[in-house]
Design an enzyme around this catalytic site. Sequence first.
Site, PDB file in Angstrom:
ATOM      1  N   GLY A  91      41.205  47.578  34.095  1.00  0.00           N
ATOM      2  CA  GLY A  91      42.730  48.139  34.097  1.00  0.00           C
ATOM      3  C   GLY A  91      42.231  49.725  33.353  1.00  0.00           C
ATOM      4  O   GLY A  91      42.889  50.380  33.927  1.00  0.00           O
ATOM      5  N   ARG A 119      48.518  43.472  37.472  1.00  0.00           N
ATOM      6  CA  ARG A 119      48.943  44.176  36.181  1.00  0.00           C
ATOM      7  C   ARG A 119      49.767  45.557  36.579  1.00  0.00           C
ATOM      8  O   ARG A 119      49.605  46.008  37.786  1.00  0.00           O
ATOM      9  CB  ARG A 119      47.663  44.733  35.533  1.00  0.00           C
ATOM     10  CG  ARG A 119      46.658  43.368  35.379  1.00  0.00           C
ATOM     11  CD  ARG A 119      45.633  43.602  34.628  1.00  0.00           C
ATOM     12  NE  ARG A 119      46.012  44.221  33.270  1.00  0.00           N
ATOM     13  CZ  ARG A 119      44.783  44.795  32.387  1.00  0.00           C
ATOM     14  NH1 ARG A 119      43.483  44.840  32.973  1.00  0.00           N
ATOM     15  NH2 ARG A 119      45.283  45.315  31.280  1.00  0.00           N
ATOM     16  N   SER A 164      50.144  52.741  24.655  1.00  0.00           N
ATOM     17  CA  SER A 164      49.193  52.317  25.428  1.00  0.00           C
ATOM     18  C   SER A 164      48.377  53.435  25.510  1.00  0.00           C
ATOM     19  O   SER A 164      48.483  54.629  26.210  1.00  0.00           O
ATOM     20  CB  SER A 164      49.443  51.920  26.814  1.00  0.00           C
ATOM     21  OG  SER A 164      48.517  51.938  27.744  1.00  0.00           O
ATOM     22  N   ASP A 312      43.357  43.881  21.483  1.00  0.00           N
ATOM     23  CA  ASP A 312      42.482  43.041  22.216  1.00  0.00           C
ATOM     24  C   ASP A 312      41.893  41.858  21.268  1.00  0.00           C
ATOM     25  O   ASP A 312      41.058  41.186  21.914  1.00  0.00           O
ATOM     26  CB  ASP A 312      41.245  44.015  22.756  1.00  0.00           C
ATOM     27  CG  ASP A 312      41.732  44.949  23.908  1.00  0.00           C
ATOM     28  OD1 ASP A 312      42.780  44.762  24.334  1.00  0.00           O
ATOM     29  OD2 ASP A 312      40.845  45.925  24.212  1.00  0.00           O
ATOM     30  N   LYS A 339      47.764  41.940  29.956  1.00  0.00           N
ATOM     31  CA  LYS A 339      46.293  42.024  30.016  1.00  0.00           C
ATOM     32  C   LYS A 339      45.664  41.378  30.944  1.00  0.00           C
ATOM     33  O   LYS A 339      46.335  40.938  32.033  1.00  0.00           O
ATOM     34  CB  LYS A 339      45.787  41.631  28.483  1.00  0.00           C
ATOM     35  CG  LYS A 339      46.432  42.202  27.347  1.00  0.00           C
ATOM     36  CD  LYS A 339      45.898  43.789  27.345  1.00  0.00           C
ATOM     37  CE  LYS A 339      46.581  44.792  26.333  1.00  0.00           C
ATOM     38  NZ  LYS A 339      46.164  46.231  26.736  1.00  0.00           N
ATOM     39  N   ARG A 343      47.930  36.723  27.811  1.00  0.00           N
ATOM     40  CA  ARG A 343      47.369  36.374  26.398  1.00  0.00           C
ATOM     41  C   ARG A 343      48.041  35.405  25.496  1.00  0.00           C
ATOM     42  O   ARG A 343      47.455  34.664  24.810  1.00  0.00           O
ATOM     43  CB  ARG A 343      46.348  37.321  25.921  1.00  0.00           C
ATOM     44  CG  ARG A 343      45.146  37.876  26.722  1.00  0.00           C
ATOM     45  CD  ARG A 343      44.524  38.813  26.183  1.00  0.00           C
ATOM     46  NE  ARG A 343      43.170  38.980  26.783  1.00  0.00           N
ATOM     47  CZ  ARG A 343      42.743  40.129  26.913  1.00  0.00           C
ATOM     48  NH1 ARG A 343      42.817  41.183  26.192  1.00  0.00           N
ATOM     49  NH2 ARG A 343      41.563  40.566  27.537  1.00  0.00           N
ATOM     50  N   ARG A 385      38.016  37.748  27.346  1.00  0.00           N
ATOM     51  CA  ARG A 385      38.567  37.626  25.771  1.00  0.00           C
ATOM     52  C   ARG A 385      38.834  36.343  25.401  1.00  0.00           C
ATOM     53  O   ARG A 385      38.694  35.598  24.380  1.00  0.00           O
ATOM     54  CB  ARG A 385      39.301  38.814  25.324  1.00  0.00           C
ATOM     55  CG  ARG A 385      38.741  39.985  25.648  1.00  0.00           C
ATOM     56  CD  ARG A 385      39.259  41.126  24.785  1.00  0.00           C
ATOM     57  NE  ARG A 385      39.065  42.380  25.045  1.00  0.00           N
ATOM     58  CZ  ARG A 385      37.638  42.969  24.813  1.00  0.00           C
ATOM     59  NH1 ARG A 385      36.513  42.281  24.347  1.00  0.00           N
ATOM     60  NH2 ARG A 385      37.635  44.240  25.230  1.00  0.00           N
TER      61      ARG A 385
HETATM   62  C1  S3P Z   1      42.022  50.458  26.506  1.00  0.00           C
HETATM   63  C2  S3P Z   1      43.246  50.425  25.956  1.00  0.00           C
HETATM   64  C3  S3P Z   1      43.888  49.120  25.611  1.00  0.00           C
HETATM   65  C4  S3P Z   1      43.032  48.037  25.666  1.00  0.00           C
HETATM   66  C5  S3P Z   1      42.074  47.846  26.672  1.00  0.00           C
HETATM   67  C6  S3P Z   1      41.113  49.345  26.726  1.00  0.00           C
HETATM   68  C7  S3P Z   1      41.440  51.635  26.675  1.00  0.00           C
HETATM   69  O1  S3P Z   1      45.101  48.898  26.640  1.00  0.00           O
HETATM   70  O2  S3P Z   1      43.940  46.443  25.731  1.00  0.00           O
HETATM   71  O3  S3P Z   1      41.144  46.827  26.747  1.00  0.00           O
HETATM   72  O4  S3P Z   1      40.176  51.913  26.950  1.00  0.00           O
HETATM   73  O5  S3P Z   1      42.299  52.876  26.906  1.00  0.00           O
HETATM   74  P1  S3P Z   1      46.413  49.666  26.723  1.00  0.00           P
HETATM   75  O6  S3P Z   1      46.293  50.894  26.518  1.00  0.00           O
HETATM   76  O7  S3P Z   1      46.766  49.300  27.881  1.00  0.00           O
HETATM   77  O8  S3P Z   1      47.025  48.870  25.812  1.00  0.00           O
END
Ligand code: S3P
Length: 426
Positions: A91, A119, A164, A312, A339, A343, A385
Amino acid sequence: MKIKRVKGFSGEVTVPGDKSISHRSIMLGSLAKGTTEVYGFLQGADCLSSIDCFRKMGVEIENNGSVVTIKGRGLRGLVAPKDTLDVGNSGTTTRLMSGILAAQNFTSKIIGDASIQKRPMKRIMTPLSMMGADIESELGNDCAPLIIKGQALKGINYDSPVASAQVKSAVLFAGLYAEGETSVTEPAVSRNHTELMFEEFGVDIKCEGKTSIVKPSDELFAKKVIVPGDISSAAYFIVAGLITPDSCITIKNVGINPTRDGIIRVCRAMGADIIVEESSNQVGEPTADITVKTSELKGCVIGGDIIPTLIDEIPAIAILACFAAGKTVIKDAQELKVKESNRIDVMVDNLKAMGADIEATEDGMIIRGGKELHGAIIDSKLDHRIAMSFAVAAMNARGETEIVGAECVDISYPKFYQDMNKLIKL
Ligand code: S3P
């Protein structure tokens, strides 16, 4: 994989590099002028997907397993990929790279695995479109595959409905190319690795409360990056050390950036024996050695602004809560539903199968700790995870547990089971 109860853990472990910082090092290294060397890069499938995508856009990246060397092409030096950009399960690659692709002088297409295709991407499509981006979900379902036709962008002041870092970072990356200033305001502060690394690479960026403001750049400058250990990977050892009888584990060189350290604060609130010894402070990313010992834990309420700082780690914290006396309430964590798997549902269903007293809520879960867990068949849903959290639960459960899809730990921690095994007391 089949896992049984263990007697205890002892010893030291060094967890792999931080996933978020590793991704960003590839992106900024690719866009910078000069050669960026990255030490401690996470050699997990997600970060390797980032390398692969930027190689496809003409960036020379050498990865010898201990140092990643990136020959930056400059902010406007990427070339049109001949092929689709495959982000795999990542993601972070999808969302951050979209912010970059939105401003290129070529068209690109992002594809990914089954989880990525579910997602939500509207959260980045909306602000990027406000900046003038041409970004489309191929199937019209606001998910990947995404087709991005590069455009001239303009700065915006974006009030993000969700805390986020991926959304914030997509907009900030696009802001590097936009006309005028770009800002993102969040409901609660999410991880700030993009802002810290932008500053290191010479970008004009500032943070004021819940707002990050970036000015467009002419040039970024290559930097040596030292990636600290990932606190999200350390979480499984923290929980294992606290809930397993007769245990003491030290996790070395863990990143404890205050936008990521919520799990430490929660452990303390639950009465954990946890010692955090700061070891260094590399470019605003402090690190520490963390020592945990078997502890008598009590439940607590986890919600509000702390959630983005431990999002996370919630699967691991849910396991912790099963071993704490009384009730633990996790709320304001609806983001868990989008996620790598849902989760909330996956934790609740699997923990119920092990005999836990747990219920799902709209925005989290309620756990009444103290019930002995027993072995069960756990479906990881190929979420790394989930697999690691249940490995820790299984080592504290009666009988045998089978984790289906256990190999998905490759996403963020390829040697997880080996590292855990080394600490088991004989
Ligand atoms: C991340 C941000 C988080 C996290 C992901 C990594 C990042 O997601 O859950 O594992 O590296 O910016 P969100 O920003 O969508 O919450």
